[in-house]
Design an enzyme around this catalytic site. Structure first.
Site, mmCIF file in Angstrom:
data_model
loop_
_atom_site.group_PDB
_atom_site.id
_atom_site.type_symbol
_atom_site.label_atom_id
_atom_site.label_comp_id
_atom_site.label_asym_id
_atom_site.label_seq_id
_atom_site.Cartn_x
_atom_site.Cartn_y
_atom_site.Cartn_z
ATOM 1 N N ASP A 1 -3.110 4.705 -2.387
ATOM 2 C CA ASP A 1 -4.068 5.344 -1.501
ATOM 3 C C ASP A 1 -4.602 6.647 -2.122
ATOM 4 O O ASP A 1 -3.810 7.432 -2.671
ATOM 5 C CB ASP A 1 -3.338 5.669 -0.186
ATOM 6 C CG ASP A 1 -4.275 6.081 0.920
ATOM 7 O OD1 ASP A 1 -5.126 5.261 1.309
ATOM 8 O OD2 ASP A 1 -4.158 7.229 1.411
ATOM 9 N N HIS B 1 -10.440 -2.146 5.442
ATOM 10 C CA HIS B 1 -10.121 -1.651 6.784
ATOM 11 C C HIS B 1 -10.829 -0.339 7.113
ATOM 12 O O HIS B 1 -10.661 0.177 8.209
ATOM 13 C CB HIS B 1 -8.608 -1.466 6.883
ATOM 14 C CG HIS B 1 -8.122 -0.420 5.928
ATOM 15 N ND1 HIS B 1 -8.147 -0.594 4.554
ATOM 16 C CD2 HIS B 1 -7.641 0.834 6.131
ATOM 17 C CE1 HIS B 1 -7.695 0.498 3.963
ATOM 18 N NE2 HIS B 1 -7.383 1.377 4.904
ATOM 19 N N ASP B 2 -11.546 0.233 6.165
ATOM 20 C CA ASP B 2 -12.275 1.487 6.407
ATOM 21 C C ASP B 2 -13.778 1.260 6.483
ATOM 22 O O ASP B 2 -14.534 2.219 6.645
ATOM 23 C CB ASP B 2 -12.024 2.484 5.275
ATOM 24 C CG ASP B 2 -10.577 2.927 5.173
ATOM 25 O OD1 ASP B 2 -9.901 2.996 6.222
ATOM 26 O OD2 ASP B 2 -10.125 3.197 4.046
ATOM 27 N N GLU C 1 -7.091 3.590 -5.252
ATOM 28 C CA GLU C 1 -8.267 3.910 -4.443
ATOM 29 C C GLU C 1 -8.787 5.266 -4.908
ATOM 30 O O GLU C 1 -8.055 6.253 -4.886
ATOM 31 C CB GLU C 1 -7.902 3.977 -2.961
ATOM 32 C CG GLU C 1 -9.135 4.171 -2.098
ATOM 33 C CD GLU C 1 -8.848 4.720 -0.710
ATOM 34 O OE1 GLU C 1 -9.631 4.464 0.203
ATOM 35 O OE2 GLU C 1 -7.824 5.424 -0.537
ATOM 36 N N ASP D 1 0.876 -1.170 0.000
ATOM 37 C CA ASP D 1 0.000 0.000 0.000
ATOM 38 C C ASP D 1 0.908 1.213 0.000
ATOM 39 O O ASP D 1 1.850 1.282 0.792
ATOM 40 C CB ASP D 1 -0.820 -0.036 1.300
ATOM 41 C CG ASP D 1 -2.143 0.675 1.191
ATOM 42 O OD1 ASP D 1 -2.194 1.697 0.490
ATOM 43 O OD2 ASP D 1 -3.099 0.223 1.826
HETATM 44 C C1 GLC Z 1 -7.523 5.856 2.540
HETATM 45 C C2 GLC Z 1 -7.222 4.739 3.505
HETATM 46 C C3 GLC Z 1 -7.615 5.181 4.883
HETATM 47 C C4 GLC Z 1 -6.806 6.411 5.240
HETATM 48 C C5 GLC Z 1 -6.958 7.506 4.181
HETATM 49 C C6 GLC Z 1 -5.919 8.568 4.348
HETATM 50 O O1 GLC Z 1 -8.876 6.128 2.425
HETATM 51 O O2 GLC Z 1 -7.875 3.571 3.102
HETATM 52 O O3 GLC Z 1 -7.448 4.174 5.841
HETATM 53 O O4 GLC Z 1 -7.221 6.908 6.473
HETATM 54 O O5 GLC Z 1 -6.798 6.998 2.882
HETATM 55 O O6 GLC Z 1 -4.657 8.097 3.989
#
Ligand code: GLC
Length: 546
Positions: free
Chosen positions: A198, A321-322, A247, A98
């Site tokens: 990310d 995880h979110d 993402e 990641d």
């Molecule tokens: C993404 C991650 C999350 C994080 C955010 C900021 O959405 O999945 O866990 O808090 O980015 O990096």
């Protein structure tokens, strides 16, 4: 790897902090992952995605990186990562790191130098702005509050779309891009097989102006985002045997087609989150709201057909995880039999979609939300901010706990449930976050012993993707979209048709009169009696092509 191979893959996401602890300090580590590789190989997945393991003050559990070249000692050493890669590769498993390059931790050397003086060569690595009367714009941080933080040292504001300790990088600065590509190449040379990027669609900031809402229109899929991602592709992984997934926050189908059409040389695949906002009330996450099945179907199918027809590629997922646990969210965890039934049906619905499926640790055994009863059990920075914000809006404690119980990111961050032993076999110490109380019944050991467990459904679905090209390459056609309980679609490929039928509710669902009944059962989870499919039942039928 052939171009096609990654498309037939299934990815398993590991949140190392909650996966398996070998030191007894209550937090998971890389050696803990090595110890579980046989299990993951048995499940049959192809890729492991590890959430960030680099040096970090861990204010956002590693999404706040302070040194991209070092492993956080909490997780182990570079030698451990080397061993993990080798051990994974020996088993035919690939590993994705990641990488967080929209922002760095404010503890990163670049930011420390930048904040020292306006003349620092690193100043322009970030967005510092002078503003006399309050923050430069009214943009909101995604974790609550204004997105600009005043910095005493030079009396200017810096931008942080997330936590105040996560400062946004300025991609317009060529030196920033070069430095980031160097980092990516370092890990590519180290031997990793892919990256999960990310919030990568936020890297190009547009005009810094006030917004009528929270400001996302100025930086989501921003003006130069495709140019930057294409450049990154060319300078790093582009010509390698590699897999990437971006993402994408609040994105559109059109942009995602552009991000993933192979000829554009940007990314291999993308996550979007629209289908997971169907339990937001009026677009607001921090609410207690039942999910809307019609909306879920419509959004998923729009993305499925839109991306397919545009020649792009989806990453498909229910959990990460979110997000809260899917069985608690779109299925049920109130009754043990129904938990199993609904978890399997949700797995079937997802794994027969078009795109690359992701499984989040514990999803394969139907782990549930932990149903925490006290704010003291929460750890996540976003959840704690939401708690305080709801408090200041006048919500009472119980209401807030209900909302957090439904929406908090900690719902998925509780320790992996390996066995019925103390702390679910996750640690011999005290876990950093409470284990879900149901670990004595819901755990890997129990799942492996039960041939009818959720685990074996996942194993079967993964294998199906590897053996049947229709799952990867078939087109997708939504069916009976107006049905109030059923989620039905078909896949078509080279003269073959598969029909996927799922009852997404806790009541028997009447099958449409004209639905095809003849065919070979590919998967069965529940029965049809008198024309009704049982609660949370599902099946996949291979039917005569029309
Ligand atoms: C993404 C991650 C999350 C994080 C955010 C900021 O959405 O999945 O866990 O808090 O980015 O990096």
């Amino acid at each position: 790897m052939k171009e096609q191979d990654w498309k037939k893959s299934v990815v398993y996401q590991i949140y190392p902090k909650s996966f398996n602890d070998t030191t007894g300090n209550g937090e998971g580590d890389l050696r803990g992952i090595i110890d579980k590789l046989d299990y993951l190989q048995f499940l049959g997945v192809d890729y492991l995605w590890l959430t960030p393991i680099y040096d970090s003050p861990m204010n956002d559990n590693g999404y706040d990186i302070s040194n991209y070249y070092e492993i956080n000692e909490q997780f182990g050493t570079k030698a451990d990562l080397r061993e993990l890669l080798d051990a994974a590769h020996t088993r035919g498993l690939k590993v994705i790191l990641d990488i967080v390059i929209n922002h760095t931790s404010t503890e990163h050397e670049w930011f420390k130098a930048a904040r020292q003086s306006k003349e620092s060569p690193y100043r322009d690595y970030y967005f510092f702005k002078n503003s006399q009367d309050g923050p430069p714009t009214n943009w909101m941080s995604k974790f609550g509050g204004n997105a600009w933080q005043f910095d005493d040292q030079t009396e200017e504001y810096y931008l942080h779309l997330f936590d105040v300790t996560q400062a946004d990088l300025n991609w317009n600065n060529e030196n920033v891009r070069k430095a980031l590509y160097k980092i990516l190449n370092y890990w590519i040379d180290f031997g990793v097989d892919g990256f999960r990027f990310d919030v990568i669609n936020l890297i190009s900031k547009g005009a810094f102006e006030d917004s009528e809402a929270i400001g996302k229109e100025f930086y989501t899929d921003g003006p130069r985002v495709h140019e930057y991602i294409h450049e990154m592709n060319r300078k790093t992984f582009g010509d390698k045997d590699f897999m990437t997934v971006g993402e994408m926050s609040s994105t559109t189908i059109d942009h995602c087609i552009q991000y993933t059409q192979p000829e554009r040389q940007e990314l291999h695949s993308v996550f979007n989150f629209h289908h997971l906002k169907v339990d937001y009330k009026d677009g607001e996450k921090w609410t207690n709201q039942k999910f809307d099945l019609q909306q879920l179907k419509t959004i998923l199918m729009d993305w499925q057909t839109g991306i397919y027809e545009g020649g792009g590629w989806n990453a498909i997922f229910w959990c990460n995880h979110d997000q809260p646990r899917v069985v608690s969210r779109f299925g049920t965890d109130l009754d043990e039999a129904m938990r199993k039934q609904s978890a399997k049906t949700l797995a079937i619905v997802l794994h027969l979609l078009q795109g690359t499926p992701y499984i989040y640790q514990g999803e394969e055994i139907g782990m549930t939300d932990p149903h925490f009863t006290s704010i003291a059990q929460y750890r996540d920075v976003e959840s704690l901010n939401a708690y305080h914000s709801l408090k200041s809006q006048g919500y009472d404690e119980q209401e807030i706990l209900t909302i957090l119980g439904q929406k908090s990111r900690d719902n998925s961050r509780t320790p992996m449930q390996w066995s019925a032993d103390t702390h679910a076999g996750f640690t011999t110490g005290t876990p950093w976050i409470d284990v879900s109380p149901n670990y004595e019944t819901i755990n890997v050991e129990a799942a492996l012993e039960d041939q009818n467990s959720i685990f074996y459904m996942y194993k079967q679905l993964i294998a199906l993707r590897h053996t049947h090209d229709i799952v990867t390459y078939g087109n997708i056609v939504p069916r009976y979209m107006g049905h109030e309980q059923l989620f039905v679609y078909e896949r078509n490929y080279e003269g073959q048709t598969w029909l996927v039928v799922a009852n997404m509710t806790n009541e028997p669902a009447k099958l449409p009169e004209d639905i095809e009944r003849e065919g070979d059962i590919i998967i069965e989870n529940g029965t049809v009696t008198g024309g009704y499919l049982e609660p949370y039942g599902a099946y996949v039928l291979s039917i005569e092509s029309k």
